[in-house]
Structure formats: C-alpha cells, structure tokens
Design a protein around this motif. Structure first.
Motif, PDB file in Angstrom:
ATOM      1  N   VAL A 162       0.718  -1.536  -0.023  1.00 17.93           N
ATOM      2  CA  VAL A 162      -0.235   0.111   0.142  1.00 17.93           C
ATOM      3  C   VAL A 162       0.926   1.215   0.106  1.00 17.93           C
ATOM      4  N   ILE A 163       2.229   0.654   0.639  1.00 19.87           N
ATOM      5  CA  ILE A 163       2.869   2.046   0.660  1.00 19.87           C
ATOM      6  C   ILE A 163       4.033   2.439  -0.288  1.00 19.87           C
ATOM      7  N   LEU A 164       3.817   1.458  -0.961  1.00 22.49           N
ATOM      8  CA  LEU A 164       5.293   1.755  -2.220  1.00 22.49           C
ATOM      9  C   LEU A 164       6.096   0.565  -1.301  1.00 22.49           C
ATOM     10  N   LEU A 165       6.120  -0.723  -0.731  1.00 19.19           N
ATOM     11  CA  LEU A 165       6.934  -0.873  -0.133  1.00 19.19           C
ATOM     12  C   LEU A 165       8.465  -0.392   0.689  1.00 19.19           C
ATOM     13  N   LEU A 166       8.087   0.442   1.250  1.00 19.77           N
ATOM     14  CA  LEU A 166       8.886   1.263   2.197  1.00 19.77           C
ATOM     15  C   LEU A 166       9.739   0.527   3.073  1.00 19.77           C
ATOM     16  N   THR A 167       9.256  -0.450   3.551  1.00 17.26           N
ATOM     17  CA  THR A 167      10.109  -1.343   4.113  1.00 17.26           C
ATOM     18  C   THR A 167       9.855  -2.461   3.631  1.00 17.26           C
ATOM     19  N   LEU A 168      10.305  -3.102   2.732  1.00 14.64           N
ATOM     20  CA  LEU A 168      11.026  -4.313   2.141  1.00 14.64           C
ATOM     21  C   LEU A 168      12.488  -4.302   2.879  1.00 14.64           C
ATOM     22  N   PHE A 169      12.589  -3.375   3.504  1.00 16.53           N
ATOM     23  CA  PHE A 169      13.906  -3.999   4.006  1.00 16.53           C
ATOM     24  C   PHE A 169      13.738  -4.766   5.355  1.00 16.53           C
ATOM     25  N   SER A 170      12.723  -4.472   5.935  1.00 15.68           N
ATOM     26  CA  SER A 170      12.191  -5.467   6.964  1.00 15.68           C
ATOM     27  C   SER A 170      12.226  -7.119   7.063  1.00 15.68           C
ATOM     28  N   ILE A 171      12.090  -7.322   6.121  1.00 14.20           N
ATOM     29  CA  ILE A 171      11.877  -8.958   5.433  1.00 14.20           C
ATOM     30  C   ILE A 171      12.890  -9.246   5.229  1.00 14.20           C
ATOM     31  N   LEU A 172      14.701  -8.594   4.587  1.00 12.31           N
ATOM     32  CA  LEU A 172      15.269  -9.348   3.997  1.00 12.31           C
ATOM     33  C   LEU A 172      16.138  -9.328   4.926  1.00 12.31           C
ATOM     34  N   PRO A 173      17.333  -9.693   4.560  1.00 15.69           N
ATOM     35  CA  PRO A 173      18.400 -10.389   5.450  1.00 15.69           C
ATOM     36  C   PRO A 173      19.378  -9.087   6.367  1.00 15.69           C
ATOM     37  N   SER A 174      19.025  -9.444   7.521  1.00 14.51           N
ATOM     38  CA  SER A 174      19.911  -8.317   8.605  1.00 14.51           C
ATOM     39  C   SER A 174      21.061  -7.989   8.195  1.00 14.51           C
ATOM     40  N   THR A 175      21.483  -8.425   7.023  1.00 15.13           N
ATOM     41  CA  THR A 175      23.534  -8.401   6.844  1.00 15.13           C
ATOM     42  C   THR A 175      23.347  -6.683   5.907  1.00 15.13           C
ATOM     43  N   LEU A 176      22.005  -6.757   5.367  1.00 16.66           N
ATOM     44  CA  LEU A 176      22.067  -5.571   4.041  1.00 16.66           C
ATOM     45  C   LEU A 176      22.295  -4.124   4.849  1.00 16.66           C
ATOM     46  N   SER A 177      23.230  -3.522   3.920  1.00 17.02           N
ATOM     47  CA  SER A 177      23.075  -2.135   4.498  1.00 17.02           C
ATOM     48  C   SER A 177      21.697  -1.120   4.299  1.00 17.02           C
ATOM     49  N   ALA A 178      21.607  -0.103   4.737  1.00 16.83           N
ATOM     50  CA  ALA A 178      20.706   1.205   4.395  1.00 16.83           C
ATOM     51  C   ALA A 178      21.181   1.059   2.950  1.00 16.83           C
ATOM     52  N   HIS A 179      20.607   1.474   1.922  1.00 13.35           N
ATOM     53  CA  HIS A 179      19.905   1.406   0.251  1.00 13.35           C
ATOM     54  C   HIS A 179      19.154   0.738  -0.218  1.00 13.35           C
ATOM     55  N   PRO A 180      18.685   1.530  -1.146  1.00 12.41           N
ATOM     56  CA  PRO A 180      17.319   1.071  -1.725  1.00 12.41           C
ATOM     57  C   PRO A 180      17.047   0.199  -2.416  1.00 12.41           C
ATOM     58  N   HIS A 181      15.724  -0.548  -2.142  1.00  8.53           N
ATOM     59  CA  HIS A 181      14.853  -2.096  -2.138  1.00  8.53           C
ATOM     60  C   HIS A 181      14.980  -2.299  -2.784  1.00  8.53           C
ATOM     61  N   ALA A 182      14.438  -1.016  -3.324  1.00  4.90           N
ATOM     62  CA  ALA A 182      12.951  -0.801  -4.161  1.00  4.90           C
ATOM     63  C   ALA A 182      13.214   0.104  -5.404  1.00  4.90           C
ATOM     64  N   TRP A 183      13.255   0.361  -6.708  1.00  7.33           N
ATOM     65  CA  TRP A 183      13.228   1.684  -7.495  1.00  7.33           C
ATOM     66  C   TRP A 183      11.742   1.612  -8.580  1.00  7.33           C
ATOM     67  N   VAL A 184      12.044   3.167  -8.437  1.00  5.74           N
ATOM     68  CA  VAL A 184      10.281   4.017  -9.129  1.00  5.74           C
ATOM     69  C   VAL A 184      11.498   5.269  -9.843  1.00  5.74           C
ATOM     70  N   ASP A 185      10.786   4.940 -11.164  1.00  6.43           N
ATOM     71  CA  ASP A 185      11.620   5.962 -11.895  1.00  6.43           C
ATOM     72  C   ASP A 185       9.555   6.516 -12.291  1.00  6.43           C
ATOM     73  N   THR A 186      10.326   8.298 -12.046  1.00  2.00           N
ATOM     74  CA  THR A 186       8.910   9.263 -11.938  1.00  2.00           C
ATOM     75  C   THR A 186       9.081   9.763 -13.449  1.00  2.00           C
ATOM     76  N   ASN A 187       7.069  10.444 -13.165  1.00  2.00           N
ATOM     77  CA  ASN A 187       7.275  11.543 -14.224  1.00  2.00           C
ATOM     78  C   ASN A 187       6.325  12.345 -13.843  1.00  2.00           C
ATOM     79  N   THR A 188       6.908  14.226 -13.861  1.00  2.02           N
ATOM     80  CA  THR A 188       5.921  14.634 -13.226  1.00  2.02           C
ATOM     81  C   THR A 188       5.320  15.729 -14.697  1.00  2.02           C
ATOM     82  N   TYR A 189       3.742  15.884 -14.338  1.00  2.00           N
ATOM     83  CA  TYR A 189       3.124  16.419 -15.188  1.00  2.00           C
ATOM     84  C   TYR A 189       2.541  18.196 -14.629  1.00  2.00           C
TER      85      TYR A 189
END
Length: 220
Positions: free
Chosen positions: A16-43
């Motif tokens: 619902v909120i764009l997978l903001l906490t995907l990090f919390s279900i991934l291995p804790s050895t991962l460092s803080a960096h993006p785990h999902a990417w969104v290419d944005t376009n704005t008018y």
C-alpha cells in the motif's frame, strides 16, 4: 508505539505504501540502501495564472512489480479489476505519507487534496502507477521560486527522475518559468553513515531527503 510495532505495521502496508519497508523482511546483513526503485514522471498543470495540480506517473522496477502482484488474481478475466483495486489501495493509503511529494513555495510547504484518477497498468515486467494530485488551493506562479521533491523519507525506495525531460510544464507555465533538475550533494561521510545502517533497525527518516533530487521552478 515501539519499534517492533512500527516495523510490523509498516510490513503489513508494504504494497500500500510503495514497499517502504521491504528492508525489514530482507536479511539483516544488508546495509541501508534502496531495495526498490521507482522511475518518476511529473506533469505540472495550471490555468493561465495558477498551478492547479501535479500529474504523476511512477514506474516500479520488475522485482517490486512482481511482489505487488503476489497473491493477487492475475487471470485474464480479472487482471484489469485487480490492477484497479491495487491502484485505489496504493493511492488511497499514500495520503498519510503526503504522497511522497513535497512542493514548496519558497519555504512554505504546499498541501494537497486527496489524489484522484488512480490507475495501474502493466508494461512488460513492470507496473506503472498514475494519479493526479490536486493542490489544496491553486497557487499563483508569477514571480515565484518553487521547489519540488519526490522521495521516500527512509531511502529504502529510490524515487527519481531520470532527467529533466521527465518533468513537463503546462504551456502557460512554460512561457513564464524555467526549470532545473538539481542532483543531491551528498558528502562521503553522509554516504558512509547511510551504508553503515543495518536494515533491522529503525529507519532514519532524514536520509530520503538528503539523497533526493530537487526540481527548481523559477517564474518571472
């Protein structure tokens, strides 16, 4: 609310909120960096004198798109309905996250009405979300210096414009304003701090803004 409750709550709202906490279900050895990417376009839409709304088109990376559809009915007969239900849910629940979109008139933040016209479509292996974000009150753009940011505050979702062409201006704005996409300036120390954060701790809500692009609109 304690940290555990916050993390559990955010996990339940993953889609619902764009997978903001995907990090919390991934291995804790991962460092803080993006785990999902969104290419944005704005008018940026307007009438003759006032900015009235922002129209968003966000393309999710393939892995995130696949995750969003897990457990959903994607049969040929139901896929259109499924995508619309997901679009309604995602956009509706972004209200409390300010739609991850921050527009400033100088130093004054601009508020929005509830987003409208949500739509989710598939393009090959990606999902593309679009919606319109009406300003709470139209703002005159003449003589203004405006700033626009789109980011996830925790930095676990990378939301970015690939170039200035991904930001379009209405004809009226285009005749009176110039726009510039400014990349973030992050020091080596700030990058090192970000990489040092483990994914099993509470997110640092300052990081997203630190790494966010900024679109500057200067109007005569």
């Amino acid at each position: 609310m304690n940290i555990t409750s916050i993390l559990l709550s955010r996990c339940q709202l993953l889609k619902v909120i764009l997978l903001l906490t995907l990090f919390s279900i991934l291995p804790s050895t991962l460092s803080a960096h993006p785990h999902a990417w969104v290419d944005t376009n704005t008018y940026i839409n307007s009438n003759e004198t006032h900015i009235t709304s922002l129209h968003m088109t966000w393309a999710f990376d393939a892995e995130t798109s696949n995750y969003m559809l897990q457990g959903e009915d994607v049969s040929a007969e139901q896929i259109e309905k499924t995508l619309q239900l997901l679009a309604d849910s995602v956009v509706g629940n972004m209200y409390n996250e300010h739609y991850f979109t921050y527009l400033y008139d100088g130093s004054t933040p601009i508020r929005y009405k509830a987003a409208r016209y949500p739509q989710l479509v598939q393009s090959k292996d990606k999902l593309i979300l679009s919606f319109e974000l009406p300003l709470s009150e139209p703002i005159a753009f003449k003589g203004k210096k405006l700033k626009l940011f789109i980011y996830d505050a925790t930095y676990f979702v990378d939301m970015s414009w690939s170039n200035e062409k991904e930001i379009q201006l209405s004809e009226q704005i285009n005749t009176q304003c110039t726009g510039q996409l400014v990349e973030p300036k992050v020091s080596d120390e700030q990058r090192a701090y970000t990489l040092s954060l483990a994914s099993d701790i509470a997110p640092d809500n300052r990081i997203g803004q630190l790494f966010s692009q900024q679109f500057q609109l200067h109007c005569l």
